[in-house]
Scaffold this active site. Structure first.
Site, PDB file in Angstrom:
ATOM      1  N   ASP A  84      -2.228   6.388  -3.335  1.00 14.23           N
ATOM      2  CA  ASP A  84      -1.185   5.676  -2.592  1.00 14.23           C
ATOM      3  C   ASP A  84      -0.676   4.538  -3.487  1.00 14.23           C
ATOM      4  OD1 ASP A  84      -3.403   3.976  -2.357  1.00 14.23           O
ATOM      5  OD2 ASP A  84      -2.715   3.183  -0.437  1.00 14.23           O
ATOM      6  N   ASP A 140      -5.886   2.462  -3.708  1.00 21.14           N
ATOM      7  CA  ASP A 140      -7.216   2.366  -3.087  1.00 21.14           C
ATOM      8  C   ASP A 140      -7.580   3.675  -2.389  1.00 21.14           C
ATOM      9  OD1 ASP A 140      -5.370   1.932  -1.044  1.00 21.14           O
ATOM     10  OD2 ASP A 140      -6.495   0.304  -0.094  1.00 21.14           O
ATOM     11  N   SER A 157       0.809  -1.221   0.000  1.00 22.36           N
ATOM     12  CA  SER A 157       0.000   0.000   0.000  1.00 22.36           C
ATOM     13  C   SER A 157       0.846   1.278   0.000  1.00 22.36           C
ATOM     14  CB  SER A 157      -0.955  -0.062   1.192  1.00 22.36           C
ATOM     15  OG  SER A 157      -1.869   0.984   1.144  1.00 22.36           O
TER      16      SER A 157
HETATM   17 MG    MG Z   1      -3.583   1.410  -0.024  1.00 23.60          MG
END
Ligand code: MG
Length: 456
Positions: free
Chosen positions: A242, A246, A99
């Site tokens: 990011d 998401d 992430s």
């Molecule tokens: Mg993320």
């Protein structure tokens, strides 16, 4: 990564690639995941990190060894893979991503058949298989198969377009700057925006797993180039994702960068105008701004613990259609009850098109709050005792103990005092109608916490 009997953190397994999260560990974890699912069809993808292909091969190997069929998608944003799990009627999915963490990290997120990340209870089942060595290997003549699957990002783009008024957006011919952090957001959003009639300028658009353009956490410190570009070329809006796309953070036409609460509030207001009485799911860390909008436009709020998995699971449980987080995560249920940066971007453009307002105008009409953050050191062993002490002092005030302790004061100010899940610190997030008041609350509770620590 924790060495205790835990693999999963707030958002899947995370660790330094090839140091903590090594190929042999990835095989072991995926053997446990494969055993948990039991000879099922699983989708597998990864983000732009240099360790993605390596870990993906290891995970493939582990899953096939347990008899699961692996459908490999290659590189994809997390929400694109989540959508594909549901769309292709898979039993689950795995995405290799860390992430927003720096380039040297990677991680493993596990997705259920509905496209939502598995619950913490299901994670505990996988951990039990892992630590108790309960892996079930398939016999040589019943191994899983490896299949390629292509086109999921195109299907995801098409799905998002079904949830917005493409005609209205197209008419406006918005100029948007997309900052994909050199990762997978660049595979979908620029195309989606072009298909919505926008003129698109991309920065940090080439895929490069060393993330040379900026830190993959979208925050004011990392988005200077985006803000400057939007302003310099006179674009209508800028968006930054990011590392796994998401979460989305937006910049207005003047180059002003907004934290996620403010843009979520814009989406929220429009949603409540069109969905009277809807229930909104949001973590207790969200700004009072969110509660103000919910109250003003006749919605209901369901507070949760901090963490996107908890928000998604709660939305699923109560069939809520909208959720949001202060970090730029917006969960649009009619599409999928998970954070989705491209969906959020399309929704914001639709609101700008429908209202005829600029992003700066949409934000300026909201109640304004000032936010101040701080942290104090507190050893992991003292965290619970400190929480009890704080609770004793404030239990008669208007509080919530869903996650840490949140106190709401009469003048619309609030503070969240919460032990970090990963570091030996307590974090304090205060907000108020003036900066002075927010600073005062943070200072007051920081010193209160320090005093209480002395008594432990
Ligand atoms: Mg993320």
């Amino acid at each position: 990564m924790s060495t205790a009997k835990k693999l999963f953190g707030t958002n899947g397994v995370r660790g330094l690639a090839n140091v903590e999260l090594t190929p042999d560990m990835a095989i072991k974890i995926s053997l446990a995941i494969g055993t948990f699912f039991g000879k099922k069809n699983l989708l597998l993808g990864y983000d732009a990190r240099t360790s993605g292909p390596m870990l993906s091969k290891a995970v493939t190997s582990g899953l096939i060894a347990t008899g699961c069929n692996v459908y490999s998608t290659g590189m994809a944003p997390t929400p694109s893979l989540q959508f594909a799990v549901k769309n292709h009627k898979m039993n689950g999915g795995i995405i290799i991503t860390a992430s927003h963490n720096p380039a040297e990290y990677n991680g493993i997120k596990v997705i259920w058949s509905d496209g939502i990340e598995i619950s913490h209870e299901q994670e505990a089942e996988i951990e039990k298989i892992y630590f108790d060595n309960k892996t079930i290997f398939a016999p040589w003549n019943n191994l899983g198969e490896l299949k390629e699957i292509s086109g999921i990002n195109e299907e995801y783009i098409a799905a998002i377009k079904k949830h917005v008024n493409t005609g209205e957006i197209t008419k406006k011919q918005f100029h948007i700057v997309v900052d994909a952090a050199n990762s997978v957001g660049g595979l979908t959003t620029p195309t989606l925006m072009r298909e919505l009639g926008c003129r698109v300028t991309s920065i940090n658009a080439n895929i490069d797993g060393t993330f040379p353009g900026r830190d993959p956490e979208p925050c004011p410190e990392s988005l200077g180039d985006l803000a400057a570009t939007v302003k310099a070329i006179g674009a209508d809006i800028g968006v930054a994702f990011d590392g796994d796309a998401d979460r989305s953070i937006f910049v207005d036409e003047n180059g002003e960068i907004y934290m996620g609460d403010k843009t979520f509030a814009v989406v929220l207001k429009q949603f409540l105008l069109e969905n009277k009485g809807a229930t909104i799911v949001t973590p207790v860390s969200s700004s009072t701004l969110i509660k103000d909008i919910i109250d003003a436009y006749g919605g209901k709020v369901e507070w949760t613990k901090v963490g996107s998995v908890t928000v998604s699971q709660k939305m699923k449980e109560i069939n809520a259609k909208l959720g949001g987080e202060e970090n730029g995560g917006v969960f649009y249920g009619p599409h999928q009850a998970v954070r989705d940066g491209a969906m959020t971007t399309a929704l914001l453009l639709e609101i700008m098109a429908k209202t005829g307002k600029k992003l700066s105008e949409l934000i300026a009409e909201q109640p304004q709050y000032f936010i101040e953050k701080s942290k104090i050191e507190c050893s992991n062993k003292n965290k619970t005792a400190l929480q009890t002490k704080i609770y004793e002092q404030v239990k008669n005030e208007n509080i919530s103990t869903i996650d840490g302790i949140k106190i709401w004061f009469n003048d619309k100010s609030a503070i969240l005092i919460r032990a970090s899940g990963t570091e030996p610190v307590y974090r304090l997030y205060a907000e108020a109608k003036s900066q002075e008041r927010a600073l005062k609350i943070v200072a007051e509770y920081s010193s209160k916490l320090r005093e209480l620590l002395q008594t432990l």
